[in-house]
Structure formats: C-alpha cells, structure tokens
Design a protein around this motif. Sequence first.
Motif, PDB file in Angstrom:
ATOM      1  N   ASP A 101      93.845   6.634 -20.101  1.00  0.00           N
ATOM      2  CA  ASP A 101      92.538   6.966 -20.672  1.00  0.00           C
ATOM      3  C   ASP A 101      91.524   7.357 -19.604  1.00  0.00           C
ATOM      4  O   ASP A 101      90.321   7.420 -19.878  1.00  0.00           O
ATOM      5  CB  ASP A 101      92.006   5.808 -21.528  1.00  0.00           C
ATOM      6  N   THR A 102      92.009   7.631 -18.375  1.00  0.00           N
ATOM      7  CA  THR A 102      91.139   8.085 -17.294  1.00  0.00           C
ATOM      8  C   THR A 102      91.782   9.274 -16.592  1.00  0.00           C
ATOM      9  O   THR A 102      93.019   9.408 -16.583  1.00  0.00           O
ATOM     10  CB  THR A 102      90.902   6.977 -16.254  1.00  0.00           C
ATOM     11  N   PRO A 103      90.985  10.127 -15.966  1.00  0.00           N
ATOM     12  CA  PRO A 103      91.551  11.263 -15.222  1.00  0.00           C
ATOM     13  C   PRO A 103      92.482  10.823 -14.105  1.00  0.00           C
ATOM     14  O   PRO A 103      93.453  11.527 -13.784  1.00  0.00           O
ATOM     15  CB  PRO A 103      90.306  11.972 -14.671  1.00  0.00           C
ATOM     16  N   GLU A 104      92.223   9.671 -13.501  1.00  0.00           N
ATOM     17  CA  GLU A 104      93.034   9.217 -12.379  1.00  0.00           C
ATOM     18  C   GLU A 104      94.490   9.002 -12.781  1.00  0.00           C
ATOM     19  O   GLU A 104      95.414   9.338 -12.019  1.00  0.00           O
ATOM     20  CB  GLU A 104      92.458   7.916 -11.803  1.00  0.00           C
ATOM     21  N   ILE A 105      94.716   8.457 -13.975  1.00  0.00           N
ATOM     22  CA  ILE A 105      96.099   8.210 -14.399  1.00  0.00           C
ATOM     23  C   ILE A 105      96.789   9.523 -14.753  1.00  0.00           C
ATOM     24  O   ILE A 105      97.978   9.707 -14.474  1.00  0.00           O
ATOM     25  CB  ILE A 105      96.134   7.215 -15.568  1.00  0.00           C
ATOM     26  N   ILE A 106      96.070  10.452 -15.344  1.00  0.00           N
ATOM     27  CA  ILE A 106      96.643  11.767 -15.612  1.00  0.00           C
ATOM     28  C   ILE A 106      97.090  12.416 -14.309  1.00  0.00           C
ATOM     29  O   ILE A 106      98.212  12.928 -14.193  1.00  0.00           O
ATOM     30  CB  ILE A 106      95.643  12.661 -16.357  1.00  0.00           C
ATOM     31  N   ARG A 107      96.244  12.359 -13.302  1.00  0.00           N
ATOM     32  CA  ARG A 107      96.599  12.977 -12.022  1.00  0.00           C
ATOM     33  C   ARG A 107      97.741  12.229 -11.334  1.00  0.00           C
ATOM     34  O   ARG A 107      98.559  12.840 -10.638  1.00  0.00           O
ATOM     35  CB  ARG A 107      95.366  13.051 -11.124  1.00  0.00           C
ATOM     36  N   TYR A 108      97.806  10.912 -11.517  1.00  0.00           N
ATOM     37  CA  TYR A 108      98.923  10.143 -10.953  1.00  0.00           C
ATOM     38  C   TYR A 108     100.254  10.684 -11.471  1.00  0.00           C
ATOM     39  O   TYR A 108     101.203  10.905 -10.703  1.00  0.00           O
ATOM     40  CB  TYR A 108      98.778   8.660 -11.304  1.00  0.00           C
ATOM     41  N   VAL A 109     100.350  10.900 -12.780  1.00  0.00           N
ATOM     42  CA  VAL A 109     101.591  11.379 -13.377  1.00  0.00           C
ATOM     43  C   VAL A 109     101.922  12.790 -12.921  1.00  0.00           C
ATOM     44  O   VAL A 109     103.045  13.079 -12.476  1.00  0.00           O
ATOM     45  CB  VAL A 109     101.525  11.300 -14.907  1.00  0.00           C
ATOM     46  N   THR A 110     100.960  13.693 -13.016  1.00  0.00           N
ATOM     47  CA  THR A 110     101.243  15.094 -12.675  1.00  0.00           C
ATOM     48  C   THR A 110     101.490  15.273 -11.180  1.00  0.00           C
ATOM     49  O   THR A 110     102.320  16.100 -10.786  1.00  0.00           O
ATOM     50  CB  THR A 110     100.106  16.005 -13.152  1.00  0.00           C
ATOM     51  N   ASP A 111     100.824  14.492 -10.346  1.00  0.00           N
ATOM     52  CA  ASP A 111     101.090  14.573  -8.899  1.00  0.00           C
ATOM     53  C   ASP A 111     102.490  14.072  -8.578  1.00  0.00           C
ATOM     54  O   ASP A 111     103.196  14.640  -7.741  1.00  0.00           O
ATOM     55  CB  ASP A 111     100.058  13.755  -8.119  1.00  0.00           C
ATOM     56  N   LYS A 112     102.921  13.011  -9.241  1.00  0.00           N
ATOM     57  CA  LYS A 112     104.254  12.459  -9.005  1.00  0.00           C
ATOM     58  C   LYS A 112     105.330  13.451  -9.418  1.00  0.00           C
ATOM     59  O   LYS A 112     106.424  13.481  -8.831  1.00  0.00           O
ATOM     60  CB  LYS A 112     104.418  11.143  -9.766  1.00  0.00           C
ATOM     61  N   ALA A 113     105.016  14.297 -10.408  1.00  0.00           N
ATOM     62  CA  ALA A 113     106.009  15.241 -10.935  1.00  0.00           C
ATOM     63  C   ALA A 113     105.962  16.610 -10.274  1.00  0.00           C
ATOM     64  O   ALA A 113     106.742  17.488 -10.650  1.00  0.00           O
ATOM     65  CB  ALA A 113     105.782  15.410 -12.437  1.00  0.00           C
ATOM     66  N   LYS A 114     105.105  16.793  -9.279  1.00  0.00           N
ATOM     67  CA  LYS A 114     104.834  18.148  -8.785  1.00  0.00           C
ATOM     68  C   LYS A 114     106.060  18.841  -8.193  1.00  0.00           C
ATOM     69  O   LYS A 114     106.139  20.078  -8.194  1.00  0.00           O
ATOM     70  CB  LYS A 114     103.690  18.136  -7.774  1.00  0.00           C
TER      71      LYS A 114
END
Length: 422
Positions: A101-114
């Motif tokens: 529910d925060t931008p930080e967690i969204i970026r955590y997932v997408t950065d891990k999958a880059k």
Amino acid sequence: MLLIQNGRVLDPYTGVDAPRDVLIGDDGVIAAVQPHLDAPAGCEVYDAAGLTVSPGFVDGHVHFRDPGQTQKEDVLTGAAAAAAGGYATVICMANTLPTCDTPEIIRYVTDKAKDCPVEVLQAGAVTKGLKGQELTDFDALTAAGAPCLTDDGVNLTSAGLCRTAMEQAAARGILLSFHEEEPSLVPSPGVNYGSAAAKQFGVPGARASAETAMIARDIALALDTGARVVFQHISCGQSVALIRAGKALGARVYAEVTPHHLSLTEDDVPAHGTYARMNPPLRREADRQALIEGLCDGTIDMIATDHAPHTAEEKAREFAKAPSGITGLETAFSVCNTYLVKTGHLTPMQLMEKMSKSPAEIYGLTGRAVAEGNFARLVLLNWDTETVYKTYKSKGINTPYTGMPLSGAPRAIVTGACVTAR
C-alpha cells in the motif's frame, strides 16, 4: 541478433496465422517478420519448426508472496514459473506482508524483478492494510508503477467506501480489480456450499451467492461512477449472466476466469483434497459450462491463473484448516489447450486473445504484436505434445494437475533477443 526460423506466427493483434520467420535485433526490437529470412552473419538461430510464435501471455492475477512469505514463493521463483508457463508479463496482487500500500513496496518488487526474463508488475492496494477502512494514495501508487489497484483476497465490503474508490479511480483513469465475496455468505471457504465434497470434509462451504451479490452491487456502482472494474476469478453461471447484463447496460466492467474453474468442478475435490481447495471454490458442472460459454461469447474477457503457492506443510493440514489456493502459471496453457481448444470451444487464435491480447489491452500494455518495431516478448508453443507435469520452477507444488495427462506445452519465451527455454 536472434532469428526464429520455421515457426508459424499466430498473432491475435495482426490476425496473422501463417509461416513466418522473425528477426530480432541486438536491441531486442523485432526487425523483420517475413515468410523467409536468411540469418545475418553472427546471428543466433532458433529452429521453431512445429511451434507457433505468439505474443507472450499476460496474467493479471498472481501471488508471489514477496515481501513477507517467501517460504511459499518469491519474486525470482515466481518469475521463473511464469517464464516456464509462457508468460511475458504478470501482475502481482497486493496482499503481501506488509501490504503493498506504499510506493516503496511496489518499487521493491519491480526492482527485484528487473533482471528477470518476465516483466513483473506490482498492483497497489485499494485500502490501507487491506482493512477496508481508509483508501490508499491512488496517485502515489500508480506513479510508482502499479497497473491497477486491488484488495484481492479481501472483499471491499462497505458499499460507500467502494463507491468512493470508484469515483477516485474513474477521475484518474485507474483500473480497479475486485475480489467479489460477501463474507456473511461464506460459512467456510474453499469448497462449494452443500456439495458432496463439503460433506465429506465436514465443512459447510461457500455459497455462490456470496460472489454474485457483490458483483451485482458493483455493476450498479460502476454504472453510477463510470469506473473501470475487473471482476476477479469468477466461478459461477449467475456471475456470467450478471456481467453480461452489466456490459449490455454500459458498465465498464471486465471479467477474468481461471484455468481451474474452466476445467474442474466440485466433484474433483474429493480426489485432490486440499490441492483443490480454493477461493472461490470449484462449483458445479453447469457453472463450468457457463464459464466456458461466457469466455466464448466475450462476456469473460481474459484468463488469469490466480497463482497461489503454499508450502507442502500448510496444504497437509486437514481441509478446514488448510489455506485456499493452487499454483497455476506453469500448467495454464496446457490446461486451457486441453479443455478449451482440443474440445472445440476456442480456436488457438481465440485462446491467444484470452491469454495475451485482451489482458494486455485491459491493463494498458502496448507494443505486444509480433510486428516490426516492437520489443520482442514472445512465446513459442507446441499445441500437440503430450504433457505430464511432475516438477515445477515454483516453490509451490499445490496443484491438482500434477500427473494429469494434458495436451500442449510452452517451449520457450523470447525476451528481446534472449531465449529462455522451459
């Protein structure tokens, strides 16, 4: 460079269903699609004889359990499972720990999958903590890359809050994706209410009206607000009829259905036990047929797996205490080909539309055709090979399809100029 030779392009975007070679440049962009192409000097060649070359699948509904429950799955193993299943893009649900529910967690997932061969997108939550009380910051979540907002796993029970969420989403052009289930109509989840399986396992089960009551309400709210809403994993014939009527009235609603609801019924639950415990549950044969009819006539827009891995220990519990959900990414194409194409309900092109083109368009993903100038996100498919799944890339093995004879399988995905074989 990569040259895919001797394959048959099957593309629901262009309508091409014909032998074509596909040349992909070093930049990953499709340079040519022609009946025959000679390999340039130094070019890698992939012989796709006997295979179709299509836009990679898009799954708008997966659970990678990351962050918070990586003993079940993580971004990397989930992406590996998606690649094995022929997927180019998947959208992870927001019921992580903590909630997405925060931008930080969204970026955590997408950065891990880059660096994964599969594009992994992360949905944001509609309400903070999935508690159904306070809306999240819609603008911040979508700015961080969320393709939609969802409280999947939890029904948005307050009609007033749901209407406000729809108003805010409609004003911003944001897609909402809803788990539709009235909790008071679910005495126990995982199995159809009153079925023989429910009696066998000593539980009441979940009523189909729990789903249809919420779908009816939210069609009314979507008509009222103009919001775009996806109804997730619909499971019964009455839901199909309601969505068909809602669309006819002008509601901007979409529906997804899972491979398991298209292929199995409540009668299959006793044989598979907790590996066939899911939410919403498998319903009657009449419901399965209605779902297929809705898929064929366009009422149901897309196929989504609801890939839901759990540990073997969790699924080994007694039925009433085991978690709901099955894995689905790796088996999805084979199941759908077996139960929809080989039975004559859909053509191969129509299945590609339901598994690739339609979800891509609903979620705003562009440039997916097998055409010059598009970045290559392709799947290579064998439609006729006999397939029996025994091992998986996913950490989760909780699927009723293990050992089941199926027809067809993905052979590889192509991301840019890189081939990832199954």
